[in-house]
Design a protein around this motif. Structure first.
Motif, mmCIF file in Angstrom:
data_model
loop_
_atom_site.group_PDB
_atom_site.id
_atom_site.type_symbol
_atom_site.label_atom_id
_atom_site.label_comp_id
_atom_site.label_asym_id
_atom_site.label_seq_id
_atom_site.Cartn_x
_atom_site.Cartn_y
_atom_site.Cartn_z
ATOM 1 N N LYS A 142 0.717 -0.940 0.000
ATOM 2 C CA LYS A 142 0.213 0.193 -0.005
ATOM 3 C C LYS A 142 0.756 1.300 0.328
ATOM 4 O O LYS A 142 2.141 1.419 0.780
ATOM 5 C CB LYS A 142 -1.198 0.213 1.578
ATOM 6 C CG LYS A 142 -2.032 -1.288 1.413
ATOM 7 C CD LYS A 142 -3.145 -1.250 2.359
ATOM 8 C CE LYS A 142 -4.119 -2.424 2.482
ATOM 9 N NZ LYS A 142 -4.933 -2.308 3.726
ATOM 10 N N ALA A 143 0.294 2.296 -0.627
ATOM 11 C CA ALA A 143 0.664 3.867 -0.624
ATOM 12 C C ALA A 143 1.324 3.718 0.537
ATOM 13 O O ALA A 143 0.621 4.021 1.964
ATOM 14 C CB ALA A 143 0.646 4.223 -1.539
ATOM 15 N N PRO A 144 1.660 4.878 0.777
ATOM 16 C CA PRO A 144 2.411 5.896 2.444
ATOM 17 C C PRO A 144 0.953 6.782 2.156
ATOM 18 O O PRO A 144 0.439 7.056 0.872
ATOM 19 C CB PRO A 144 3.324 6.200 2.969
ATOM 20 C CG PRO A 144 3.747 6.535 1.021
ATOM 21 C CD PRO A 144 3.342 5.648 0.553
ATOM 22 N N ARG A 145 0.389 7.331 3.068
ATOM 23 C CA ARG A 145 -0.608 8.071 3.909
ATOM 24 C C ARG A 145 0.084 10.109 2.938
ATOM 25 O O ARG A 145 0.821 9.626 2.705
ATOM 26 C CB ARG A 145 -0.945 8.625 5.103
ATOM 27 C CG ARG A 145 -0.988 8.088 5.622
ATOM 28 C CD ARG A 145 -1.590 8.004 6.943
ATOM 29 N NE ARG A 145 -2.555 7.133 8.199
ATOM 30 C CZ ARG A 145 -3.975 7.700 8.173
ATOM 31 N NH1 ARG A 145 -4.256 8.097 7.424
ATOM 32 N NH2 ARG A 145 -4.474 6.271 8.856
ATOM 33 N N PHE A 146 -1.142 10.376 1.936
ATOM 34 C CA PHE A 146 -0.358 11.713 1.501
ATOM 35 C C PHE A 146 -2.350 11.779 1.515
ATOM 36 O O PHE A 146 -2.943 11.672 1.388
ATOM 37 C CB PHE A 146 -0.376 11.377 -0.129
ATOM 38 C CG PHE A 146 -1.415 10.031 -0.738
ATOM 39 C CD1 PHE A 146 -1.868 10.802 -1.441
ATOM 40 C CD2 PHE A 146 -0.816 8.600 -1.282
ATOM 41 C CE1 PHE A 146 -3.449 10.169 -2.574
ATOM 42 C CE2 PHE A 146 -1.367 8.026 -2.039
ATOM 43 C CZ PHE A 146 -2.973 8.512 -2.355
ATOM 44 N N ALA A 147 -1.887 13.424 1.397
ATOM 45 C CA ALA A 147 -3.030 14.799 0.956
ATOM 46 C C ALA A 147 -3.180 14.011 -0.709
ATOM 47 O O ALA A 147 -2.793 13.994 -1.420
ATOM 48 C CB ALA A 147 -2.599 15.886 1.324
ATOM 49 N N TYR A 148 -4.630 15.005 -1.296
ATOM 50 C CA TYR A 148 -4.736 15.113 -2.385
ATOM 51 C C TYR A 148 -5.490 16.426 -2.942
ATOM 52 O O TYR A 148 -6.245 16.731 -1.965
ATOM 53 C CB TYR A 148 -5.902 13.529 -2.467
ATOM 54 C CG TYR A 148 -6.590 13.850 -3.370
ATOM 55 C CD1 TYR A 148 -5.824 12.735 -5.574
ATOM 56 C CD2 TYR A 148 -8.187 13.968 -3.843
ATOM 57 C CE1 TYR A 148 -6.664 12.704 -6.306
ATOM 58 C CE2 TYR A 148 -8.467 14.253 -5.714
ATOM 59 C CZ TYR A 148 -7.701 13.434 -5.885
ATOM 60 O OH TYR A 148 -8.307 13.376 -7.373
ATOM 61 N N ALA A 149 -5.306 16.743 -3.903
ATOM 62 C CA ALA A 149 -5.691 17.653 -4.056
ATOM 63 C C ALA A 149 -6.116 17.330 -5.613
ATOM 64 O O ALA A 149 -5.210 17.015 -6.712
ATOM 65 C CB ALA A 149 -4.525 18.822 -4.393
ATOM 66 N N ARG A 150 -6.919 18.352 -6.261
ATOM 67 C CA ARG A 150 -7.003 18.269 -7.456
ATOM 68 C C ARG A 150 -7.336 19.646 -8.478
ATOM 69 O O ARG A 150 -8.630 20.163 -8.587
ATOM 70 C CB ARG A 150 -8.739 16.958 -7.719
ATOM 71 C CG ARG A 150 -9.102 16.658 -8.884
ATOM 72 C CD ARG A 150 -10.383 16.070 -8.923
ATOM 73 N NE ARG A 150 -10.584 15.074 -10.873
ATOM 74 C CZ ARG A 150 -11.668 14.571 -10.627
ATOM 75 N NH1 ARG A 150 -12.213 14.305 -10.260
ATOM 76 N NH2 ARG A 150 -11.386 13.638 -12.005
ATOM 77 N N PRO A 151 -6.777 19.941 -8.555
ATOM 78 C CA PRO A 151 -7.107 21.620 -9.115
ATOM 79 C C PRO A 151 -7.265 21.608 -10.528
ATOM 80 O O PRO A 151 -7.946 20.925 -11.527
ATOM 81 C CB PRO A 151 -5.322 21.416 -9.533
ATOM 82 C CG PRO A 151 -4.700 21.018 -10.309
ATOM 83 C CD PRO A 151 -5.270 19.346 -9.017
ATOM 84 N N ALA A 152 -8.524 22.594 -10.925
ATOM 85 C CA ALA A 152 -9.312 22.880 -12.021
ATOM 86 C C ALA A 152 -8.281 23.819 -13.077
ATOM 87 O O ALA A 152 -8.835 23.702 -14.262
ATOM 88 C CB ALA A 152 -11.134 23.165 -11.983
ATOM 89 N N SER A 153 -7.772 24.241 -12.932
ATOM 90 C CA SER A 153 -6.700 24.978 -14.126
ATOM 91 C C SER A 153 -5.002 24.837 -13.536
ATOM 92 O O SER A 153 -4.428 23.881 -12.731
ATOM 93 C CB SER A 153 -7.489 26.264 -13.827
ATOM 94 O OG SER A 153 -6.622 26.857 -12.460
ATOM 95 N N THR A 154 -4.239 25.269 -14.424
ATOM 96 C CA THR A 154 -2.877 25.042 -14.325
ATOM 97 C C THR A 154 -2.257 26.019 -13.567
ATOM 98 O O THR A 154 -1.402 25.302 -12.555
ATOM 99 C CB THR A 154 -2.413 25.788 -15.775
ATOM 100 O OG1 THR A 154 -2.986 24.777 -16.740
ATOM 101 C CG2 THR A 154 -0.566 25.472 -16.091
#
Length: 280
Positions: free
Chosen positions: A2-14
């Motif tokens: 399994k991957a280590p813990r991480f935060a996740y962000a999903r931007p909508a623009s460059t």
């Protein structure tokens, strides 16, 4: 695993993606197709604190033909390149390389930019970019930089990208009249990483080689042009006499698949095949 813990962000623009990369620096990794990154995370070869998912940024995807070049967005999927009539017409060497990249399931998600930004020395697209004289466009908070493909790959999984920068596209010059290209690779099984690969592009006016760009991959810590080999080809009608020059151009290292001597032998055999195909 399994991957280590991480935060996740999903931007909508460059701009939003660049702001996140600027904020988190070396603690952030960009998620595009994820076909290399996810296994890397699962094997815990990397442990970023933040994943920046760029899949919603439509401006990073697509193939556009202009008067002088073809622009390929970094988020363009391998499968799009494989099916594109524009790629087949203007960049046939890229079209020829696509079926060698893993398998259809991987090509449906994997991206052009992800492959190039990873800097894997056995990957096909970086060598094609070098052979065709492409220019990579990278963006940061201070603006864009344009980097020739020849200067983009710095070593094993190392590129000219700086912390906080994002590869947004590459521009490939349209081939000149009289120019042709050819591609080939040798792998233990179809879809495996290449033991040796060659991407070649140049002129065959008058039945002789001229202005050749020959890029090898899988034989060093990065894709590389064979300068001595290219010089020996200049003005020649056949490839055989130039092949000996590869001894000075290439210094492959042994790996699990072949000794250094075997890799050099395979490079010569494959270069002969590819250049004869180009000549034909």
């Amino acid at each position: 695993m399994k991957a280590p813990r991480f935060a996740y962000a999903r931007p909508a623009s460059t701009a939003e993606a660049l702001a996140l990369l600027e904020e988190h620096g070396d603690d952030a990794r960009v998620l595009a197709g994820g076909q290399s990154l996810v296994p890397i995370l699962n094997f815990r070869l990397a442990a970023p604190k933040v994943l920046v998912d760029i899949n919603r940024i439509a401006a990073l995807s697509g193939i556009k033909v202009t008067r002088n070049h073809i622009r390929i967005g970094a988020l363009t999927r391998h499968a799009e390149l494989e099916r594109s009539a524009d790629i087949a017409r203007h960049l046939p060497i890229v079209a020829a390389a696509m079926p060698h990249i893993a398998h259809p399931a991987i090509r449906n998600r994997g991206t052009f930019g992800g492959s190039c930004a990873l800097g894997d020395p056995a990957a096909e697209l970086p060598a094609c970019a070098i052979a065709l004289g492409a220019t990579f466009i990278v963006a940061g908070m201070k603006g864009e930089r344009r980097i020739p493909a020849q200067d983009f790959f710095k070593g094993l999984y190392a590129t000219a990208l700086k912390a906080g920068e994002l590869l947004v596209a590459a521009e490939f010059p349209l081939p000149k009249p009289g120019y042709a290209s050819a591609f080939g690779e040798l792998a233990r099984r179809h879809g495996d990483y290449a033991m040796v690969g060659v991407a070649a592009h140049g002129s065959r006016k008058g039945g002789k080689f001229s202005d050749m760009h020959v890029a090898f991959f899988g034989v060093g810590d990065r894709p590389q042009r064979a300068a001595g080999f290219e010089k020996a080809l200049e003005g020649q009608s056949a490839v055989d006499g130039a092949l000996a020059g590869l001894d000075a151009d290439l210094a492959p290292r042994a790996d699990l698949h072949a000794s250094a001597a075997m890799k050099l032998h395979l490079a010569k055999v494959l270069a002969g095949r590819v250049l004869r195909e180009l000549a034909a």
